[in-house]
Design a protein around this motif. Structure first.
Motif, PDB file in Angstrom:
ATOM      1  N   ALA A  39       2.772   2.513   7.690  1.00  0.00           N
ATOM      2  CA  ALA A  39       2.902   3.567   6.679  1.00  0.00           C
ATOM      3  C   ALA A  39       3.296   2.976   5.321  1.00  0.00           C
ATOM      4  CB  ALA A  39       3.941   4.595   7.135  1.00  0.00           C
ATOM      5  N   VAL A  40       4.155   1.940   5.321  1.00  0.00           N
ATOM      6  CA  VAL A  40       4.528   1.286   4.067  1.00  0.00           C
ATOM      7  C   VAL A  40       3.305   0.680   3.400  1.00  0.00           C
ATOM      8  CG1 VAL A  40       5.805  -0.649   3.074  1.00  0.00           C
ATOM      9  CG2 VAL A  40       6.908   0.821   4.755  1.00  0.00           C
ATOM     10  N   LEU A  41       2.473   0.008   4.181  1.00  0.00           N
ATOM     11  CA  LEU A  41       1.274  -0.621   3.616  1.00  0.00           C
ATOM     12  C   LEU A  41       0.244   0.415   3.179  1.00  0.00           C
ATOM     13  CD1 LEU A  41       0.849  -3.643   6.061  1.00  0.00           C
ATOM     14  CD2 LEU A  41       1.853  -3.621   3.781  1.00  0.00           C
ATOM     15  N   GLU A  42       0.182   1.541   3.884  1.00  0.00           N
ATOM     16  CA  GLU A  42      -0.725   2.620   3.460  1.00  0.00           C
ATOM     17  C   GLU A  42      -0.305   3.178   2.112  1.00  0.00           C
ATOM     18  OE1 GLU A  42      -0.508   5.309   6.703  1.00  0.00           O
ATOM     19  OE2 GLU A  42      -2.100   4.318   7.866  1.00  0.00           O
TER      20      GLU A  42
ATOM     21  N   SER B 145      -3.183  -7.683   7.325  1.00  0.00           N
ATOM     22  CA  SER B 145      -3.299  -7.250   8.720  1.00  0.00           C
ATOM     23  C   SER B 145      -1.942  -7.260   9.415  1.00  0.00           C
ATOM     24  CB  SER B 145      -4.257  -8.165   9.493  1.00  0.00           C
ATOM     25  OG  SER B 145      -5.518  -8.248   8.870  1.00  0.00           O
ATOM     26  N   ILE B 146      -1.761  -6.308  10.323  1.00  0.00           N
ATOM     27  CA  ILE B 146      -0.546  -6.235  11.148  1.00  0.00           C
ATOM     28  C   ILE B 146      -0.921  -6.577  12.592  1.00  0.00           C
ATOM     29  CG2 ILE B 146       1.401  -4.845  11.906  1.00  0.00           C
ATOM     30  CD1 ILE B 146       0.913  -2.959   9.655  1.00  0.00           C
ATOM     31  N   TYR B 147      -0.142  -7.465  13.194  1.00  0.00           N
ATOM     32  CA  TYR B 147      -0.314  -7.814  14.599  1.00  0.00           C
ATOM     33  C   TYR B 147       1.013  -7.604  15.317  1.00  0.00           C
ATOM     34  CZ  TYR B 147      -4.593 -10.151  13.037  1.00  0.00           C
ATOM     35  OH  TYR B 147      -5.820 -10.424  12.478  1.00  0.00           O
ATOM     36  N   ALA B 148       0.946  -7.202  16.566  1.00  0.00           N
ATOM     37  CA  ALA B 148       2.168  -6.983  17.344  1.00  0.00           C
ATOM     38  C   ALA B 148       1.895  -7.244  18.812  1.00  0.00           C
ATOM     39  CB  ALA B 148       2.678  -5.555  17.159  1.00  0.00           C
TER      40      ALA B 148
ATOM     41  N   THR C 101      12.589   0.773   4.884  1.00  0.00           N
ATOM     42  CA  THR C 101      12.117   1.016   6.250  1.00  0.00           C
ATOM     43  C   THR C 101      12.949   0.224   7.249  1.00  0.00           C
ATOM     44  OG1 THR C 101       9.858   1.484   5.531  1.00  0.00           O
ATOM     45  CG2 THR C 101      10.146   0.736   7.800  1.00  0.00           C
ATOM     46  N   PHE C 102      13.223  -1.038   6.944  1.00  0.00           N
ATOM     47  CA  PHE C 102      14.074  -1.839   7.818  1.00  0.00           C
ATOM     48  C   PHE C 102      15.465  -1.219   7.930  1.00  0.00           C
ATOM     49  CE2 PHE C 102      11.476  -5.829   6.627  1.00  0.00           C
ATOM     50  CZ  PHE C 102      10.642  -5.638   7.721  1.00  0.00           C
TER      51      PHE C 102
END
Length: 299
Positions: free
Chosen positions: A273-276, A254-257, A108-109
């Motif tokens: 999406a990667v974590l899903e 958890s994702i924070y932005a 993804t990166f």
């Protein structure tokens, strides 16, 4: 330091073999190009061209300087081209636990970087509590952390199944006190381990601390002690589930932005999406880990 403008006039004269032709190529007057050559000759202390020759040729000193002059001018052009290219000039700072940086996230990166050449991805791995503090202090644009419960400002969260693991070669009965393999102080799993053993009224001691997930798993694999770890993180290691503690509450990823739109928002969606996919398809190691016989430490 030799002035590249003067070197360009010198090289132009040698290449054109004429002051007039060189002035035309460089869009200068003949008087200007003659003055620039004279200034360069004054700097180096030698005549650089034979003005009496037809066509114009370099003197011995000029021949020695010519190669250096061409390289200096080429490097100048290269530097100007590099500075004119925005690739990698805009940093995007990301914090993520070590065990989440897998092949899917790396891909993804990679794809994101190819679409946005101006972005420099600055990825830092570490313990979740430290990453959270650094995000709150403004050090990261995006952070993925593991925590007991997701905060109200998280973009997305996913359950992370946890389990106790021991070596495939672990003893049939652990000694009393029970040896533990842990992360350093401040690690989320470490505190949960201590709390569970206190509830079970078991004596324990810290036999090994590792600063990375790999080091902790290697220690567990070697039989140094028990450890509480994510079920999705044990692929490829010779470990098995420890059956004395079959139930352990999951934590959350958890994702924070800081931003919801633009470049940051796009990358957050990709990481989500990667974590899903990770949640839908657990690592093979979680399926391969076998359950040990029910054992208790000797009293």
């Amino acid at each position: 330091m030799l002035d590249p403008r003067l070197l360009r006039s010198f090289v132009g004269i040698i290449d054109a073999q004429s002051f007039t032709a060189a002035a035309d190529r460089l869009s200068m007057t003949q008087s200007t190009i003659s003055q620039q050559l004279a200034r360069l000759e004054e700097q180096v202390g030698s005549a650089l061209v034979d003005r009496t020759a037809r066509p114009i040729v370099a003197t011995a000193a000029g021949e020695r300087l010519l190669g250096y002059a061409r390289r200096i001018l080429a490097l100048q052009q290269e530097a100007q081209a590099a500075l004119g290219d925005p690739a990698g000039t805009a940093p995007l700072r990301i914090g993520v636990p070590e065990d989440l940086v897998n092949a899917a996230m790396a891909a993804t990166f990679r794809d994101f970087s190819r679409r946005h050449r101006e972005i420099h991805l600055d990825v830092t791995d570490g313990l979740s509590r430290d990453l959270t503090q650094r995000y709150r202090s403004g050090e990261f644009d995006i952070v993925i952390v593991k925590e007991a419960a997701a905060g109200p400002d998280c973009r997305a969260s996913f359950p992370e199944p946890m389990a106790w693991f021991e070596s495939l070669d672990a003893p049939r009965a652990w000694p009393d006190p029970v040896p533990l393999v842990t992360f350093p102080p401040g690690g989320l799993y470490r505190d949960a381990m201590f709390e569970r053993l206190e509830r079970e009224r078991l004596r324990w001691y810290n036999a090994f601390s590792g600063s990375s997930l790999h080091n902790v798993l290697i220690a567990v694999e070697a039989g140094i002690g028990l450890s509480l770890l994510p079920r999705n993180a044990v692929a490829g290691y010779r470990v098995r589930l420890h059956a004395r503690f079959p139930a352990e509450a999951p934590i959350v990823v958890s994702i924070y932005a800081r931003e919801r739109e633009g470049i940051v928002g796009e990358l957050v969606e990709l990481l989500q999406a990667v974590l899903e996919r990770r949640q839908a398809s657990p690592e093979r190691g979680a399926r391969r880990a076998t359950t040990a016989k029910r054992i208790a430490p000797r009293r």
